[in-house]
Design an enzyme around this catalytic site. Structure first.
Site, PDB file in Angstrom:
ATOM      1  N   HIS A  36      -4.238   6.907  -0.469  1.00  0.00           N
ATOM      2  CA  HIS A  36      -4.120   7.946   0.556  1.00  0.00           C
ATOM      3  C   HIS A  36      -5.315   7.879   1.507  1.00  0.00           C
ATOM      4  O   HIS A  36      -6.238   8.698   1.441  1.00  0.00           O
ATOM      5  CB  HIS A  36      -3.991   9.323  -0.087  1.00  0.00           C
ATOM      6  CG  HIS A  36      -2.677   9.509  -0.786  1.00  0.00           C
ATOM      7  ND1 HIS A  36      -2.527   9.392  -2.139  1.00  0.00           N
ATOM      8  CD2 HIS A  36      -1.447   9.767  -0.287  1.00  0.00           C
ATOM      9  CE1 HIS A  36      -1.247   9.595  -2.456  1.00  0.00           C
ATOM     10  NE2 HIS A  36      -0.574   9.822  -1.363  1.00  0.00           N
TER      11      HIS A  36
ATOM     12  N   HIS B 115      -2.751   4.092   5.202  1.00  0.00           N
ATOM     13  CA  HIS B 115      -1.465   4.719   4.846  1.00  0.00           C
ATOM     14  C   HIS B 115      -0.967   5.587   6.003  1.00  0.00           C
ATOM     15  O   HIS B 115       0.220   5.576   6.342  1.00  0.00           O
ATOM     16  CB  HIS B 115      -1.614   5.547   3.565  1.00  0.00           C
ATOM     17  CG  HIS B 115      -0.428   6.416   3.254  1.00  0.00           C
ATOM     18  ND1 HIS B 115       0.836   5.897   3.020  1.00  0.00           N
ATOM     19  CD2 HIS B 115      -0.300   7.777   3.165  1.00  0.00           C
ATOM     20  CE1 HIS B 115       1.682   6.907   2.787  1.00  0.00           C
ATOM     21  NE2 HIS B 115       1.021   8.049   2.876  1.00  0.00           N
TER      22      HIS B 115
ATOM     23  N   HIS C 214      -0.286  13.266   8.367  1.00  0.00           N
ATOM     24  CA  HIS C 214       0.408  13.895   7.233  1.00  0.00           C
ATOM     25  C   HIS C 214      -0.375  13.893   5.915  1.00  0.00           C
ATOM     26  O   HIS C 214      -0.031  14.652   5.015  1.00  0.00           O
ATOM     27  CB  HIS C 214       1.791  13.266   7.014  1.00  0.00           C
ATOM     28  CG  HIS C 214       1.732  12.047   6.156  1.00  0.00           C
ATOM     29  ND1 HIS C 214       1.333  10.822   6.621  1.00  0.00           N
ATOM     30  CD2 HIS C 214       1.966  11.877   4.832  1.00  0.00           C
ATOM     31  CE1 HIS C 214       1.327   9.955   5.633  1.00  0.00           C
ATOM     32  NE2 HIS C 214       1.717  10.562   4.524  1.00  0.00           N
ATOM     33  N   ASP C 215      -1.396  13.032   5.762  1.00  0.00           N
ATOM     34  CA  ASP C 215      -2.201  13.051   4.530  1.00  0.00           C
ATOM     35  C   ASP C 215      -3.692  13.274   4.828  1.00  0.00           C
ATOM     36  O   ASP C 215      -4.558  12.923   4.013  1.00  0.00           O
ATOM     37  CB  ASP C 215      -2.021  11.747   3.729  1.00  0.00           C
ATOM     38  CG  ASP C 215      -0.823  11.793   2.777  1.00  0.00           C
ATOM     39  OD1 ASP C 215      -0.525  12.876   2.242  1.00  0.00           O
ATOM     40  OD2 ASP C 215      -0.182  10.738   2.569  1.00  0.00           O
TER      41      ASP C 215
ATOM     42  N   ASP D 264       7.198   8.009   4.548  1.00  0.00           N
ATOM     43  CA  ASP D 264       6.152   8.200   3.536  1.00  0.00           C
ATOM     44  C   ASP D 264       6.478   7.439   2.243  1.00  0.00           C
ATOM     45  O   ASP D 264       5.559   7.011   1.539  1.00  0.00           O
ATOM     46  CB  ASP D 264       6.011   9.701   3.260  1.00  0.00           C
ATOM     47  CG  ASP D 264       4.706  10.082   2.592  1.00  0.00           C
ATOM     48  OD1 ASP D 264       3.735   9.302   2.665  1.00  0.00           O
ATOM     49  OD2 ASP D 264       4.654  11.176   2.011  1.00  0.00           O
TER      50      ASP D 264
HETATM   51  P1  8BR Z   1       2.701  10.962  -1.181  1.00  0.00           P
HETATM   52  O1  8BR Z   1       2.332   9.830  -0.219  1.00  0.00           O
HETATM   53  O2  8BR Z   1       2.712  12.289  -0.474  1.00  0.00           O
HETATM   54  O3  8BR Z   1       1.788  10.957  -2.382  1.00  0.00           O
HETATM   55  O4  8BR Z   1       4.227  10.758  -1.722  1.00  0.00           O
HETATM   56  C1  8BR Z   1       4.692   9.577  -2.339  1.00  0.00           C
HETATM   57  C2  8BR Z   1       4.902   9.712  -3.839  1.00  0.00           C
HETATM   58  O5  8BR Z   1       5.876   8.773  -4.334  1.00  0.00           O
HETATM   59  C3  8BR Z   1       3.665   9.368  -4.604  1.00  0.00           C
HETATM   60  O6  8BR Z   1       2.806  10.460  -4.788  1.00  0.00           O
HETATM   61  C4  8BR Z   1       4.215   8.858  -5.928  1.00  0.00           C
HETATM   62  O7  8BR Z   1       4.575   9.928  -6.771  1.00  0.00           O
HETATM   63  C5  8BR Z   1       5.477   8.165  -5.568  1.00  0.00           C
HETATM   64  N1  8BR Z   1       5.351   6.681  -5.522  1.00  0.00           N
HETATM   65  C6  8BR Z   1       5.552   5.784  -6.504  1.00  0.00           C
HETATM   66 BR1  8BR Z   1       6.031   6.181  -8.191  1.00  0.00          BR
HETATM   67  N2  8BR Z   1       5.401   4.524  -6.138  1.00  0.00           N
HETATM   68  C7  8BR Z   1       5.084   4.588  -4.852  1.00  0.00           C
HETATM   69  C8  8BR Z   1       4.815   3.588  -3.916  1.00  0.00           C
HETATM   70  N3  8BR Z   1       4.874   2.280  -4.206  1.00  0.00           N
HETATM   71  N4  8BR Z   1       4.509   3.989  -2.683  1.00  0.00           N
HETATM   72  C9  8BR Z   1       4.487   5.296  -2.366  1.00  0.00           C
HETATM   73  N5  8BR Z   1       4.745   6.289  -3.214  1.00  0.00           N
HETATM   74  C10 8BR Z   1       5.037   5.945  -4.456  1.00  0.00           C
HETATM   75 ZN    ZN Z   2       1.705   9.980   2.452  1.00  0.00          ZN
HETATM   76 ZN    ZN Z   3       1.173  13.368   1.081  1.00  0.00          ZN
END
Ligand code: 8BR
Ligand code: ZN
Ligand code: ZN
Length: 338
Positions: free
Chosen positions: A80, A84, A122-123, A234
């Protein structure tokens, strides 16, 4: 559009010129060539490309300063981080332009600006810890937001504050009041939609809207689709080349595993995917693709048929992970805790 005046490094501008709406643009490469300013250059490029200055009645200088502030607020987490943010904004632009959401949703410049800004911010300020951790550890952010979409409330809140606290970076300053309110509401809606806690319920509603006889992508359903465009961007890693997707996966799990270490130390429940001694990265991705990413992009495809050729990447990438399950099993067997 005049990109020359923006002072974007030559090699970065070449990439953006060719690939600004390409799903396969490499965000790590852009970041490296940009000395950490990749998000700034992307947003400057897109503001010029769509002439978004006219929405906000501001000069490129203000846009540059604002996204410099935004970039500074991203912490150097494994996943994050600012790269990203750039990746999500770029993927939003792929859906807007290449997949024709602009045409299908009849998006005006104001809508386009809102989607791209939402992707970029967004993050913002993400601490590299999940909502569950912040809530369980009684973190100040969880106390502030009453355990409700803690991070997703925090990110836009901070991003509106940095505008109003830095006059030379205030992209909202010249907006008429009603227009400002609509833009603010739209951006906040999109960032809140990135809370995975809302994923299943919102996707069910959006699916029923997309297949309804009175579906209006350019009317009453537009904001809901904009929300899905940001949320799907996302979780879009698995739609990309395996090499880049794998890099993101290693990063997201590195972040989760250091959270798991903290949880173990504090005696908190170890969150899903956060136990480094039991989580098989390949198996976790197969589940993520089947239960989250495929349903999300099936819905996207329902109103953006131009996404169809990319949908196959999900199965191609599943095959790659299937071949790696054994390798990760061995890795796990060799690192048991003492
Ligand atoms: P966030 O970016 O807000 O965290 O949302 C994405 C969510 O999807 C992650 O927090 C995680 O729980 C899940 N995830 C997994 Br499992 N694999 C992922 C990946 N390769 N890329 C992004 N998110 C992933
Ligand atoms: Zn994100
Ligand atoms: Zn997020």
């Amino acid at each position: 559009a005049n990109f020359q005046k923006l002072n974007i490094p030559k090699r970065v501008l070449e990439i953006l010129d060719k690939q600004h709406d390409d799903l396969y643009i490499d965000p790590f490469e852009c970041d490296k060539l940009s000395a950490g300013e990749g998000l700034v250059y992307l947003m400057l490029f897109l503001f010029e490309y769509y002439n978004l200055y006219e929405v906000f009645l501001i000069k490129p200088k203000i846009v540059r300063s604002y996204f410099e502030e935004v970039t500074k607020g991203y912490i150097d987490n494994p996943y994050h981080n600012r790269v990203h943010a750039q990746d999500v904004a770029q993927t939003c632009n792929f859906l807007l332009n290449r997949c024709k959401f602009i045409e299908i949703g009849q998006l005006d410049e104001q809508d386009i600006a809102c989607v791209l800004i939402a992707g970029a911010i967004h993050d913002y300020g993400h601490p590299g810890l999940t909502n569950a951790f912040l809530i369980n550890s009684k973190n100040d952010l969880a106390l502030t937001y009453n355990d409700q979409s803690v991070l997703e409330m925090f990110h836009p809140s901070q991003c509106f504050k940095i505008a109003w606290k830095n006059q030379k970076a205030n992209i909202f300053e010249n907006l008429p009041f009603q227009k400002y309110r609509r833009i603010r509401e739209s951006i906040i809606s999109m960032v809140l939609s990135t809370d995975m806690a809302h994923h299943a319920s919102e996707l069910a509603i959006t699916n029923s809207r997309v297949t309804s006889p009175d579906f209006e992508p350019y009317g009453k359903d537009k904001q809901r689709l904009m929300d899905l465009v940001v949320h799907s961007s996302d979780v879009s890693n698995p739609t990309k080349n395996f090499q880049i997707y794998k890099e993101w996966t290693e990063r997201v799990l590195t972040e989760f595993w250091s959270q798991g270490d903290k949880e173990r130390e504090l005696g908190l429940p170890i969150s899903y995917l956060c136990n480094r001694y039991t989580t098989n990265m390949a198996e976790a991705q197969l589940g993520f693709i089947d239960y989250v990413v495929k349903p999300t992009f099936s819905c996207v495809q329902g109103f953006l048929p131009a996404f169809e050729p990319y949908f196959d990447n999900l199965d191609k990438n599943k095959t790659q992970w299937q071949e790696l399950i054994g390798y990760y099993k061995q890795q796990l067997a060799s690192i048991q805790p003492q």
